[in-house]
Design a protein around this motif. Structure first.
Motif, PDB file in Angstrom:
ATOM      1  N   MET A  12       0.828  -1.205   0.000  1.00 51.70           N
ATOM      2  CA  MET A  12       0.000   0.000   0.000  1.00 51.70           C
ATOM      3  C   MET A  12       0.871   1.267   0.000  1.00 51.70           C
ATOM      4  N   ALA A  13       2.183   1.109   0.298  1.00 54.29           N
ATOM      5  CA  ALA A  13       3.032   2.306   0.403  1.00 54.29           C
ATOM      6  C   ALA A  13       3.036   3.062  -0.915  1.00 54.29           C
ATOM      7  N   GLY A  14       3.024   4.389  -0.845  1.00 54.49           N
ATOM      8  CA  GLY A  14       3.063   5.189  -2.068  1.00 54.49           C
ATOM      9  C   GLY A  14       1.698   5.524  -2.604  1.00 54.49           C
ATOM     10  N   ARG A  15       0.665   4.851  -2.133  1.00 58.60           N
ATOM     11  CA  ARG A  15      -0.692   5.188  -2.608  1.00 58.60           C
ATOM     12  C   ARG A  15      -1.117   6.509  -2.011  1.00 58.60           C
ATOM     13  N   ARG A  16      -1.740   7.338  -2.833  1.00 62.53           N
ATOM     14  CA  ARG A  16      -2.238   8.584  -2.250  1.00 62.53           C
ATOM     15  C   ARG A  16      -3.648   8.379  -1.705  1.00 62.53           C
ATOM     16  N   GLY A  17      -4.059   9.273  -0.834  1.00 59.37           N
ATOM     17  CA  GLY A  17      -5.406   9.182  -0.294  1.00 59.37           C
ATOM     18  C   GLY A  17      -6.413   9.807  -1.243  1.00 59.37           C
ATOM     19  N   ALA A  18      -7.676   9.501  -1.026  1.00 57.71           N
ATOM     20  CA  ALA A  18      -8.752  10.098  -1.832  1.00 57.71           C
ATOM     21  C   ALA A  18      -9.342  11.286  -1.062  1.00 57.71           C
ATOM     22  N   LEU A  19      -9.840  12.256  -1.817  1.00 52.75           N
ATOM     23  CA  LEU A  19     -10.539  13.396  -1.207  1.00 52.75           C
ATOM     24  C   LEU A  19     -12.028  13.143  -1.423  1.00 52.75           C
ATOM     25  N   ILE A  20     -12.707  12.778  -0.360  1.00 55.27           N
ATOM     26  CA  ILE A  20     -14.141  12.453  -0.446  1.00 55.27           C
ATOM     27  C   ILE A  20     -14.916  13.606   0.187  1.00 55.27           C
ATOM     28  N   VAL A  21     -15.720  14.277  -0.625  1.00 55.83           N
ATOM     29  CA  VAL A  21     -16.421  15.479  -0.164  1.00 55.83           C
ATOM     30  C   VAL A  21     -17.905  15.178   0.001  1.00 55.83           C
ATOM     31  N   LEU A  22     -18.430  15.434   1.188  1.00 58.69           N
ATOM     32  CA  LEU A  22     -19.880  15.290   1.412  1.00 58.69           C
ATOM     33  C   LEU A  22     -20.499  16.670   1.298  1.00 58.69           C
ATOM     34  N   GLU A  23     -21.385  16.850   0.342  1.00 55.59           N
ATOM     35  CA  GLU A  23     -22.046  18.140   0.149  1.00 55.59           C
ATOM     36  C   GLU A  23     -23.559  17.963   0.233  1.00 55.59           C
ATOM     37  N   GLY A  24     -24.244  19.023   0.513  1.00 57.67           N
ATOM     38  CA  GLY A  24     -25.699  18.970   0.575  1.00 57.67           C
ATOM     39  C   GLY A  24     -26.234  20.119   1.405  1.00 57.67           C
ATOM     40  N   VAL A  25     -27.553  20.208   1.469  1.00 58.46           N
ATOM     41  CA  VAL A  25     -28.179  21.275   2.250  1.00 58.46           C
ATOM     42  C   VAL A  25     -27.985  21.003   3.746  1.00 58.46           C
ATOM     43  N   VAL A  32      -5.575  24.085   3.066  1.00 57.03           N
ATOM     44  CA  VAL A  32      -5.014  23.440   1.869  1.00 57.03           C
ATOM     45  C   VAL A  32      -3.646  22.774   2.098  1.00 57.03           C
ATOM     46  N   PRO A  33      -2.698  23.417   2.807  1.00 56.09           N
ATOM     47  CA  PRO A  33      -1.414  22.731   3.014  1.00 56.09           C
ATOM     48  C   PRO A  33      -1.597  21.384   3.732  1.00 56.09           C
ATOM     49  N   LEU A  34      -2.472  21.366   4.729  1.00 58.18           N
ATOM     50  CA  LEU A  34      -2.735  20.124   5.467  1.00 58.18           C
ATOM     51  C   LEU A  34      -3.391  19.088   4.558  1.00 58.18           C
ATOM     52  N   ILE A  35      -4.357  19.536   3.734  1.00 54.35           N
ATOM     53  CA  ILE A  35      -5.064  18.624   2.828  1.00 54.35           C
ATOM     54  C   ILE A  35      -4.057  17.955   1.886  1.00 54.35           C
ATOM     55  N   LYS A  36      -3.186  18.780   1.287  1.00 56.41           N
ATOM     56  CA  LYS A  36      -2.213  18.226   0.332  1.00 56.41           C
ATOM     57  C   LYS A  36      -1.248  17.261   1.020  1.00 56.41           C
ATOM     58  N   GLU A  37      -0.807  17.656   2.201  1.00 52.86           N
ATOM     59  CA  GLU A  37       0.157  16.817   2.921  1.00 52.86           C
ATOM     60  C   GLU A  37      -0.468  15.456   3.252  1.00 52.86           C
ATOM     61  N   LYS A  38      -1.686  15.490   3.779  1.00 50.52           N
ATOM     62  CA  LYS A  38      -2.345  14.236   4.168  1.00 50.52           C
ATOM     63  C   LYS A  38      -2.592  13.341   2.957  1.00 50.52           C
ATOM     64  N   LEU A  39      -3.120  13.933   1.864  1.00 52.47           N
ATOM     65  CA  LEU A  39      -3.423  13.119   0.680  1.00 52.47           C
ATOM     66  C   LEU A  39      -2.147  12.478   0.138  1.00 52.47           C
ATOM     67  N   SER A  40      -1.053  13.258   0.093  1.00 55.20           N
ATOM     68  CA  SER A  40       0.179  12.698  -0.473  1.00 55.20           C
ATOM     69  C   SER A  40       0.782  11.648   0.456  1.00 55.20           C
ATOM     70  N   GLN A  41       0.446  11.738   1.758  1.00 56.07           N
ATOM     71  CA  GLN A  41       0.929  10.696   2.690  1.00 56.07           C
ATOM     72  C   GLN A  41       0.065   9.429   2.638  1.00 56.07           C
ATOM     73  N   GLY A  42      -0.994   9.467   1.836  1.00 55.90           N
ATOM     74  CA  GLY A  42      -1.834   8.279   1.710  1.00 55.90           C
ATOM     75  C   GLY A  42      -3.047   8.280   2.628  1.00 55.90           C
ATOM     76  N   VAL A  43      -3.298   9.431   3.268  1.00 56.56           N
ATOM     77  CA  VAL A  43      -4.471   9.507   4.148  1.00 56.56           C
ATOM     78  C   VAL A  43      -5.674   9.937   3.314  1.00 56.56           C
ATOM     79  N   THR A  44      -6.768   9.189   3.395  1.00 56.96           N
ATOM     80  CA  THR A  44      -8.006   9.592   2.725  1.00 56.96           C
ATOM     81  C   THR A  44      -8.707  10.623   3.600  1.00 56.96           C
ATOM     82  N   LEU A  45      -9.133  11.713   2.971  1.00 54.01           N
ATOM     83  CA  LEU A  45      -9.802  12.773   3.721  1.00 54.01           C
ATOM     84  C   LEU A  45     -11.281  12.786   3.398  1.00 54.01           C
ATOM     85  N   VAL A  46     -12.091  12.755   4.417  1.00 55.55           N
ATOM     86  CA  VAL A  46     -13.533  12.903   4.261  1.00 55.55           C
ATOM     87  C   VAL A  46     -13.835  14.344   4.673  1.00 55.55           C
TER      88      VAL A  46
END
Ligand code: NYM
Ligand code: MG
Length: 188
Positions: A1-14, A80-94
């Motif tokens: 799994m090393a080297g895989r980036r995380g996904a950015l999963i966005v929950l949107e709605g009213v 944004v800096p935190l988002i980029k860092e986490k995604l590149s470390q392989g953490v998926t962000l919800v």
């Protein structure tokens, strides 16, 4: 799994669609399944800018509409800096809301003049009125026409458990396909 980036999963709605509940459930389920996943929210109310937004939303202060829009945007940029860092470390962000809420809620203010002023009580914060939420929904529907963004529509009227199961399955697919693609520019 090393080297895989995380996904950015966005929950949107009213408001009151159940995004925060589902965001927490999703992160717990992904972590239980052995993935690295964390929850972020927009607005993030703990920062200095976030405190201004929170006070505005709680109707404790007044701000000019354009200024508020830019504060919401600034509140995303500070993450944004935190988002980029986490995604590149392989953490998926919800994400519990993101820039699409910025467009939809500001867009709903611009539609206000052409709408009837029918009101039903909705919640305590600013924007939590039925007529306003309907305009927000119209704006989200416009944004969903952008096919370059991988939108999935979830029927939030189902049970918490059923909605969770649907979001979890879609998220695992999104994480798999994100891992095949390099990190691009963020939509912000
Ligand atoms: N909101 C949220 C905006 O008006 N613009 C934005 O850019 C974002 C991210 O903040 N009614 C609004 C939508 C919500 C409110 O969010 C607070 P929440 O998820 O209810 O805490
Ligand atoms: Mg809300």
């Amino acid at each position: 799994m090393a080297g895989r980036r995380g996904a950015l999963i966005v929950l949107e709605g009213v408001d009151r669609a159940g995004k925060s509940t589902q965001g927490r459930r999703l992160v717990d389920a992904l972590c239980d399944a052995g993935f690295r996943a964390e929850l972020l929210r927009c607005p993030e109310r703990s920062t200095e800018i976030g405190k201004l937004l929170s006070s505005y939303l709680e109707k404790k202060s007044e701000l000019e509409d354009h200024a508020v829009h830019l504060l919401f945007s600034a509140n995303r940029w500070e993450q944004v800096p935190l988002i980029k860092e986490k995604l590149s470390q392989g953490v998926t962000l919800v994400m519990d809301r993101y820039a699409f809420s910025g467009v939809a809620y500001t867009g709903a203010k611009k539609l206000r003049s052409v709408e009837a002023s029918a009101r039903g009580e909705f919640g305590h914060e600013r924007y939590e009125k039925k007529a306003f939420q309907e305009r927000v929904l119209q704006c989200f529907q416009q944004l969903m026409r952008d096919e370059t963004l991988n939108w999935k529509v979830i029927d939030a009227s189902k049970s918490i458990e059923d909605v969770h199961e649907e979001i979890r399955a879609l998220s695992e697919e999104a994480m798999e396909s994100a891992a095949q693609r390099p990190l691009g520019e963020l939509w912000k």
